[in-house]
Design a protein around this motif. Sequence first.
Motif, short mmCIF file in Angstrom:
data_model
loop_
_atom_site.label_atom_id
_atom_site.label_comp_id
_atom_site.label_asym_id
_atom_site.label_seq_id
_atom_site.Cartn_x
_atom_site.Cartn_y
_atom_site.Cartn_z
N HIS A 197 -4.31 9.91 -17.34
CA HIS A 197 -3.96 8.84 -16.28
C HIS A 197 -4.73 9.16 -15.06
N ALA A 198 -5.08 8.19 -14.47
CA ALA A 198 -5.98 8.03 -13.28
C ALA A 198 -5.19 7.24 -12.15
N LEU A 199 -5.26 7.60 -10.97
CA LEU A 199 -4.66 6.89 -9.87
C LEU A 199 -5.80 6.78 -8.79
N GLY A 200 -6.36 5.47 -8.68
CA GLY A 200 -7.21 5.21 -7.67
C GLY A 200 -6.83 4.74 -6.25
N THR A 201 -7.46 5.18 -5.05
CA THR A 201 -6.79 5.01 -3.67
C THR A 201 -8.41 4.25 -3.12
N ASP A 202 -8.29 3.18 -2.52
CA ASP A 202 -9.21 2.46 -1.70
C ASP A 202 -8.90 1.71 -0.55
N LEU A 203 -9.68 1.54 0.48
CA LEU A 203 -9.16 1.07 1.58
C LEU A 203 -9.47 -0.59 1.31
N ASP A 204 -10.35 -1.09 0.54
CA ASP A 204 -10.70 -2.33 0.51
C ASP A 204 -9.82 -3.11 -0.68
N LEU A 228 -3.74 2.29 -5.26
CA LEU A 228 -3.17 2.48 -4.27
C LEU A 228 -4.00 1.98 -3.05
N ILE A 229 -3.84 1.03 -2.18
CA ILE A 229 -4.74 0.63 -0.99
C ILE A 229 -4.03 1.28 0.11
N GLY A 230 -5.04 2.00 0.75
CA GLY A 230 -4.63 2.64 2.07
C GLY A 230 -5.39 3.94 2.14
N ASN A 231 -5.37 4.41 3.21
CA ASN A 231 -6.27 5.65 3.53
C ASN A 231 -5.48 6.98 3.30
N ILE A 232 -5.74 7.65 2.14
CA ILE A 232 -4.99 8.83 1.99
C ILE A 232 -5.32 10.14 3.07
N ILE A 233 -6.08 9.88 3.83
CA ILE A 233 -6.49 10.90 4.84
C ILE A 233 -5.08 10.87 6.05
N ASP A 234 -4.71 9.73 6.12
CA ASP A 234 -3.63 9.59 7.30
C ASP A 234 -2.33 8.95 6.89
N ASP A 235 -2.48 8.12 5.83
CA ASP A 235 -1.67 7.31 5.47
C ASP A 235 -0.34 7.88 4.42
N THR A 237 2.44 6.94 3.37
CA THR A 237 2.80 6.69 2.08
C THR A 237 2.30 6.73 1.19
N VAL A 238 0.76 6.48 1.26
CA VAL A 238 -0.30 6.73 0.28
C VAL A 238 -0.09 8.39 -0.28
N GLN A 239 -0.10 9.17 0.66
CA GLN A 239 0.04 10.51 0.39
C GLN A 239 1.36 10.83 -0.59
#
Length: 316
Positions: A197-204, A228-235, A237-239
């Motif tokens: 499985h892969a989970l991808g995160t991106d800002l765009d 997931l769309i969002g910034n994993i550094i400080d979001d 919800t994404v974290q």
Amino acid sequence: MKWNKYTIKTVSGAEDVISAILADLGVQGVEIEDKQPLTEQEKQQMFVDILPELPEDDGVAYVNFYLEPGEDNETVLRRICREMEELRAFMEIGEGSIARSETEDKDWINNWKQYFKQFYVDDILIIPSWEETKEEDRDKMIIHMDPGTAFGTGMHETTQLCIRQLKKYVKPGMELLDVGTGSGILSIIALKLGAAHALGTDLDPCAVPAVEDNKAANGIAPGDFTMLIGNIIDDETVQQTAGRERYDLVTANILADVLIPLTPVVGRHLKPGGIYITSGILDVKELEVREAVEAAGFTVLEVTRQGEWVSITARK
């Protein structure tokens, strides 16, 4: 829809001033054509897969702008001509002529496709979605790729560095976190190599349709690669959605200035002993990223290079 296209023939030294004049007169957006070579800094800042080959610079530049058909166009053009003549008294603007033509809406998203052809990264064949697979290639690992407006065809050195590390470290059944997934190319290759499985995160948000199209083109089951769309550094919800100590492997093909704050966050999502593959690092930034990786509690396993780009692979 048809547009009136106007082209000012000038010199490259005047294109910025003319663009500013057009903006002041209410022209929304211009298109500049010249033959000035890109500097190394510009190439690095662009961080794109495909750079055009340009002919020798002759100093001539064309500033294009577009106006909807209407009775006010002549008024705008008269004002532009007046401004150009006034500018000529202060600086060299070359010919300064304005040519008119008519054009249809341009397919900006698809114009770049003429530069993207199938190619190998070692033994992996990457093929644009609009090209056919040759009979002699059908027994190879084939990745069908159409990035659309998202980053990642596989042609850029940073992506190739990540691909080679995935080939070394992906094991059957692994869970992958792909930060800055873009077109999804790294996740798709990891899944083809046996990841579960892969989970991808991106800002765009443009990454979402690009990933969906590329999943379908490569036969990836919908549940095997989620986004997931969002910034994993400080979001938060994404974290929280990503989960703590869940992943066997994390890839991050992002610029160094993002990798530095990202790395401590990655440590929370990796399982103990998990592998962290970074790329997008210019050689002048290698030491800074390495120090950030080690400060976050990782052990550096490998540093690989291609051109002026660096990839650091580490273990939690």
